[in-house]
Enzyme design. Sequence first.
Site, PDB file in Angstrom:
ATOM      1  N   HIS B  81       0.861  -1.184   0.000  1.00  0.00           N
ATOM      2  CA  HIS B  81       0.000   0.000   0.000  1.00  0.00           C
ATOM      3  C   HIS B  81       0.892   1.227   0.000  1.00  0.00           C
ATOM      4  O   HIS B  81       1.946   1.239   0.629  1.00  0.00           O
ATOM      5  CB  HIS B  81      -0.891   0.011   1.238  1.00  0.00           C
ATOM      6  CG  HIS B  81      -1.839   1.159   1.264  1.00  0.00           C
ATOM      7  ND1 HIS B  81      -2.995   1.201   0.511  1.00  0.00           N
ATOM      8  CD2 HIS B  81      -1.794   2.331   1.939  1.00  0.00           C
ATOM      9  CE1 HIS B  81      -3.625   2.338   0.729  1.00  0.00           C
ATOM     10  NE2 HIS B  81      -2.915   3.044   1.590  1.00  0.00           N
ATOM     11  N   ASP B 160     -14.767   3.168   7.899  1.00  0.00           N
ATOM     12  CA  ASP B 160     -13.726   4.104   7.479  1.00  0.00           C
ATOM     13  C   ASP B 160     -14.291   5.193   6.583  1.00  0.00           C
ATOM     14  O   ASP B 160     -13.885   6.341   6.678  1.00  0.00           O
ATOM     15  CB  ASP B 160     -12.601   3.367   6.749  1.00  0.00           C
ATOM     16  CG  ASP B 160     -11.527   4.336   6.261  1.00  0.00           C
ATOM     17  OD1 ASP B 160     -10.943   5.017   7.121  1.00  0.00           O
ATOM     18  OD2 ASP B 160     -11.313   4.449   5.048  1.00  0.00           O
ATOM     19  N   ARG B 167     -13.537  13.434   8.861  1.00  0.00           N
ATOM     20  CA  ARG B 167     -12.195  13.998   9.045  1.00  0.00           C
ATOM     21  C   ARG B 167     -11.880  14.995   7.938  1.00  0.00           C
ATOM     22  O   ARG B 167     -11.257  16.028   8.174  1.00  0.00           O
ATOM     23  CB  ARG B 167     -11.149  12.879   9.053  1.00  0.00           C
ATOM     24  CG  ARG B 167     -11.179  12.024  10.322  1.00  0.00           C
ATOM     25  CD  ARG B 167     -10.351  10.765  10.160  1.00  0.00           C
ATOM     26  NE  ARG B 167      -8.960  11.054   9.844  1.00  0.00           N
ATOM     27  CZ  ARG B 167      -8.156  10.249   9.152  1.00  0.00           C
ATOM     28  NH1 ARG B 167      -8.608   9.085   8.700  1.00  0.00           N
ATOM     29  NH2 ARG B 167      -6.913  10.591   8.906  1.00  0.00           N
ATOM     30  N   SER B 182      -7.299   4.159   9.627  1.00  0.00           N
ATOM     31  CA  SER B 182      -7.985   4.201   8.333  1.00  0.00           C
ATOM     32  C   SER B 182      -7.321   3.244   7.346  1.00  0.00           C
ATOM     33  O   SER B 182      -7.979   2.414   6.712  1.00  0.00           O
ATOM     34  CB  SER B 182      -7.954   5.633   7.795  1.00  0.00           C
ATOM     35  OG  SER B 182      -8.466   5.682   6.488  1.00  0.00           O
ATOM     36  N   LYS B 186      -8.612  -1.204   6.525  1.00  0.00           N
ATOM     37  CA  LYS B 186      -8.896  -1.727   5.192  1.00  0.00           C
ATOM     38  C   LYS B 186      -7.925  -2.842   4.826  1.00  0.00           C
ATOM     39  O   LYS B 186      -8.322  -3.911   4.355  1.00  0.00           O
ATOM     40  CB  LYS B 186      -8.828  -0.598   4.158  1.00  0.00           C
ATOM     41  CG  LYS B 186     -10.060   0.303   4.209  1.00  0.00           C
ATOM     42  CD  LYS B 186     -10.013   1.396   3.164  1.00  0.00           C
ATOM     43  CE  LYS B 186      -8.988   2.447   3.550  1.00  0.00           C
ATOM     44  NZ  LYS B 186      -9.045   3.651   2.713  1.00  0.00           N
TER      45      LYS B 186
END
Lengths: 441, 441
Positions: B81, B160, B167, B182, B186
């Site tokens: 990621h 999320d 946010r 967050s 995931k």
Amino acid sequence: MYSAYEIIAKKRDGEELTQEEIKWFIQSLIDGKVADYQMSALLMAIYLNGFSTKETASLTDVMLYSGETLNFNVDHVVDKHSTGGIGDKTSFILAPIAAACGVRVPMIAGRGLGHTGGTVDKVEAIEGFNTSLTLKEFQNTLEKEGLVLIGQTGEIAPADKIIYGLRDVTATIESIPLITASIMSKKLAEGAQGIVMDIKVGNGAFMRNKSQAKKLARSIRNTGLRFGRNMMTVLSDMNQPLGNTVGNSLEIIESIETLKGNGPKDLTDLSLHLAGGMIHIAGLAKSHSAGIRQAKEALKSGKALEVFRDMIKRQGGNPKVVDDYSLLPQATHHHVVTAPRSGYIKKMQATEIGLHVVSLGGGRHKATDKIDFGVGLTFHKKVGDKIKEGDPLVTIHHNEDQKEDVLKISDSLIQQDIRFSPKKPSTLPSLIYETETSWCH
Amino acid sequence: MYSAYEIIAKKRDGEELTQEEIKWFIQSLIDGKVADYQMSALLMAIYLNGFSTKETASLTDVMLYSGETLNFNVDHVVDKHSTGGIGDKTSFILAPIAAACGVRVPMIAGRGLGHTGGTVDKVEAIEGFNTSLTLKEFQNTLEKEGLVLIGQTGEIAPADKIIYGLRDVTATIESIPLITASIMSKKLAEGAQGIVMDIKVGNGAFMRNKSQAKKLARSIRNTGLRFGRNMMTVLSDMNQPLGNTVGNSLEIIESIETLKGNGPKDLTDLSLHLAGGMIHIAGLAKSHSAGIRQAKEALKSGKALEVFRDMIKRQGGNPKVVDDYSLLPQATHHHVVTAPRSGYIKKMQATEIGLHVVSLGGGRHKATDKIDFGVGLTFHKKVGDKIKEGDPLVTIHHNEDQKEDVLKISDSLIQQDIRFSPKKPSTLPSLIYETETSWCH
């Protein structure tokens, strides 16, 4: 153009917001362009990072002008406000006293919610007393008669209602700048030229400790000065009920007794102190102590009682209540709680005492609850008093179907809310901790 | 029972919340029992007062289990990621490389919003490529084929989406614990057994400075470990585009060229570094450097390119794009921006470069915007390169009706976004600042 995000981020990072930014944010909140979840993020940032005197004044300003503002055509207009306590009924005593001495007293008061009662609820124990005058009628009555008492109206500082509603559910109530803006926006909109602020400190008050209360006092004085008001702040004790009664009719009766000169010492003294302050900052006495002397005279002469009687009559109530308390709603039953042992009363838990009166129906859990004016508590002993086992401590004024509640309250009073000590307590709470006066010129 | 007010107040006062409190609050938010304005007050309190590793893990946990979670029946499942950067197309290179080396790579990728592009948008430049598999199809394909790429689905960590949305408008994005929860909620729900996290640092990234990025890396590793994942975090530079292209088709072409061994050095090196990390934490190489060696081999042998081609075919795209780039959408016009003077490129403003591609239609201002796959920028020179006046610097790939945009972008590039210096810059940004590996057992 301003952005809600940027303004929140600025306060989040501990920077000072400009007057224009604060004005834009609050105006946009009122207009629905800034969302409540953005306001609550800003409120938490203000709570944690603080708000300067200038920022507080800017917030007060935009809240103040979110609704109607009053401007009286007469002088010597001074109001008193209390941050709220158990058994606090000084308004009914000091307002007639100050009015009797030439102060014009415009009172816009609240209803009770949670552990503290409300001045409007209490006065409505007098059948027919109308607290719903229009602002025009309010102004006319004040200018002509010098004393008027109404309930809060949505026309005054409506922004405060929105913001307070959010603070109440986001744990952002106990912020000195936010409390200041909330109180002062309403008080300034109501047009008083001077304000005496009674800040309660103790276990029955919003402010639990003196250092916080002092900060609030300073913040309120500073904000008042910025708006050209003469200010007096008084820090007074709220570690036990003020006076001997808690409950609507009971407090009206105690107020009238005090106006007749038969009041308990703490209630009488504080009422005179605050009334003297009002007289002083109205410019009608050279010093606070001179103001207090005038107040005492108005009380002693019976003039204040007559002013109170006249106000009741003018606002639609039956003035005979002053002489005949049976005209007020009364509880049908009484239960006397007695001292479980001999010794002294060391301490009381004032918030719990307030909640007992709510549970009897004398206050509100939620805004739509109805009030039972007759119920309440009478305290026969206060903190520091000597007691003998079996002495009457508290009388519970209740209705027939409340016997279970009465047992619970009785147990709670003896086991938790009133603390005993075999020896005389070495220190007792003072009634008044601090008095500060600030002149706007 | 828990109260939203008490939980907000606790975090406001800097206390640590329990797992049960966090779970109750977030679950109640999802169920609509806690209001968004209460969540945003809590978010600001977390932002300002912090969240411990334990609290962050609890938040991650409840967000993770707010939706579907995957559990693969095969080993060596490792995902990568990136926190997002300009021209970041490493996924298309490292995923086939790692898969060619035996890693099973389950990719659930995002779409672009704001200045950074999205992996899903880029791959959709390949006509027919289907990123909308069901989670069942996703799991089956991964287990059978070892490589699959789909778009984010509402079934994974739906909490999320709610929290991020708040946010985003309350200035509470840049909080390390909130970013951690967050991302990790995931990634953990997606079932990978190991995660390589590429944290971008620089003027085109979310994290502008290294110390913040290091903190985020540590927070992400700690949270991954608590959930039994092998973790590698890499801090990589984002002070200029990665590789030479920014724009969807352009980046697919550059990725394929890199898989053919013709890629720019920075893109190739970072892709090999990350792929090597995936191979290592999958347990398929004894060290990171051994993993990188395997990755190089898979690239050099052409095996990774074949894996990429197979994936395109399997997911409904035309695999011939690998050999014929004219099958990809292309801009009709090109404008070459030339160097205004001789010297060196000292610096670039990566965020502004990303925003130029958005303004050409290659990205989104808002989630509903359509993407033009063909437009974009090709950089002929990068930071540190020597230039002569008149040298091609950047090619703008655009459509006929965008001549005004092109002039604006051209001006901005020369006057602001690319900074020149007469002398060779003494320090250049490194490509990779830090690599840390944590094993869960």
